[in-house]
Scaffold this active site. Sequence first.
Site, PDB file in Angstrom:
ATOM      1  CD1 TRP A 167     122.715 103.557 103.983  1.00  0.00           C
ATOM      2  CD2 TRP A 167     124.735 103.565 104.954  1.00  0.00           C
ATOM      3  NE1 TRP A 167     122.561 103.113 105.283  1.00  0.00           N
ATOM      4  CE2 TRP A 167     123.786 103.114 105.896  1.00  0.00           C
ATOM      5  CE3 TRP A 167     126.079 103.642 105.340  1.00  0.00           C
ATOM      6  CZ2 TRP A 167     124.135 102.750 107.201  1.00  0.00           C
ATOM      7  CZ3 TRP A 167     126.421 103.282 106.633  1.00  0.00           C
ATOM      8  CH2 TRP A 167     125.459 102.840 107.554  1.00  0.00           C
ATOM      9  CG  HIS A 203     121.357 101.563  92.036  1.00  0.00           C
ATOM     10  ND1 HIS A 203     121.370 102.855  91.561  1.00  0.00           N
ATOM     11  CD2 HIS A 203     120.459 101.533  93.047  1.00  0.00           C
ATOM     12  CE1 HIS A 203     120.513 103.580  92.271  1.00  0.00           C
ATOM     13  NE2 HIS A 203     119.947 102.806  93.180  1.00  0.00           N
ATOM     14  CD  GLU A 226     121.878 106.527  92.140  1.00  0.00           C
ATOM     15  OE1 GLU A 226     122.685 106.099  92.985  1.00  0.00           O
ATOM     16  OE2 GLU A 226     120.754 106.998  92.436  1.00  0.00           O
ATOM     17  CD  GLU A 231     116.101 101.301  93.499  1.00  0.00           C
ATOM     18  OE1 GLU A 231     115.885 101.669  94.658  1.00  0.00           O
ATOM     19  OE2 GLU A 231     117.188 101.471  92.921  1.00  0.00           O
ATOM     20  N   GLY A 255     115.314 109.672  94.366  1.00  0.00           N
ATOM     21  CA  GLY A 255     115.896 110.922  94.862  1.00  0.00           C
ATOM     22  C   GLY A 255     115.106 112.156  94.445  1.00  0.00           C
ATOM     23  CB  SER A 261     110.879 108.980  96.764  1.00  0.00           C
ATOM     24  OG  SER A 261     111.775 109.725  95.946  1.00  0.00           O
ATOM     25  N   GLY A 297     116.889 104.715  99.641  1.00  0.00           N
ATOM     26  CA  GLY A 297     118.098 105.527  99.518  1.00  0.00           C
ATOM     27  C   GLY A 297     118.171 106.536 100.649  1.00  0.00           C
ATOM     28  N   GLY A 298     117.817 107.780 100.348  1.00  0.00           N
ATOM     29  CA  GLY A 298     117.974 108.899 101.287  1.00  0.00           C
ATOM     30  C   GLY A 298     117.506 108.626 102.709  1.00  0.00           C
TER      31      GLY A 298
HETATM   32  P1  13P Z   1     115.803 107.319  97.204  1.00  0.00           P
HETATM   33  O1  13P Z   1     115.104 106.541  98.285  1.00  0.00           O
HETATM   34  O2  13P Z   1     116.755 108.354  97.766  1.00  0.00           O
HETATM   35  O3  13P Z   1     114.865 107.838  96.179  1.00  0.00           O
HETATM   36  O4  13P Z   1     116.774 106.272  96.447  1.00  0.00           O
HETATM   37  C1  13P Z   1     116.240 105.094  95.930  1.00  0.00           C
HETATM   38  C2  13P Z   1     117.350 104.216  95.480  1.00  0.00           C
HETATM   39  O5  13P Z   1     117.946 104.445  94.438  1.00  0.00           O
HETATM   40  C3  13P Z   1     117.736 103.091  96.336  1.00  0.00           C
HETATM   41  O6  13P Z   1     118.613 102.237  95.680  1.00  0.00           O
END
Ligand code: 13P
Length: 251
Positions: free
Chosen positions: A12, A97, A99, A167, A173, A213, A234-235
């Site tokens: 999330w 991750h 990020e 990833e 995203g 995505s 993610g989203g």
């Molecule tokens: P999205 O599905 O929003 O692209 O994010 C992927 C993600 O970073 C999951 O950890």
Amino acid sequence: MTMRRPLIAGNWKMHKTPQETEGFIRGFLPRVKGVDSVDVLIIPPYTSLDRAGRLIEGTSLLLGAQDLCSEPEGAFTGAISAKMLVACGCSHVLVGHSERRELFGDDDQIVSRKLKAALDAGLMPILCVGETLSEHDRVEEKVTGQLRDDLAGIDKEGLEKVTIAYEPIWAIGTGKTATPEVAQETIGMIRSWIAQHYDDAAARGMRILYGGSVKPANAASLLAQRDIDGALVGGASLDDEKFAAIVDAAL
Ligand code: 13P
């Protein structure tokens, strides 16, 4: 024949208050009632974990955290330990991750220490690896370098508790998903690396997820690839209906 059980995980990120988390779980649980061939994991922010842990008790829904501190306890203002996560009902934790790596400076040495801290506390880490767009033409070098450095010192027994998530950063995203073939190629390469550096049994048993995505519309074609054992979403994991549709694609 592989007998790996699919894992669908929803990261999330920095979304949802404890109240919103409760609303999600109340809406989501009836949608996945009866799902018994897929592991389903939600990964809310720290502040929602305790409440989520209470709400999922007695269900098959799994709980994870987005990060942890590499140290077990002490003067680390703002940090959260593995033991605290376990006490909230977490079985899993994301480590490395993109990020965290890109925005918070988690380098491979830190990622490796966090991985060990998670394993020491009995948590199952999900190690995230992947390349940026500019690194895409040397994806193998980038990803195997991360595996080498992040898994340094992890023996075969420890590795059994680890899930890997590939990833590609350019797909996170952005709405740009790696094609199933491109995702399969890198994930197959990751499995070969595990076979070379551990053994065939470890490689066969290792769950490797794709993230970037993933949506209800593309989940089935990604999950149909032979080496893709699940998704890190993610989203689309923020919406109970969409996330349940991705779980359905894994059945
Ligand atoms: P999205 O599905 O929003 O692209 O994010 C992927 C993600 O970073 C999951 O950890």
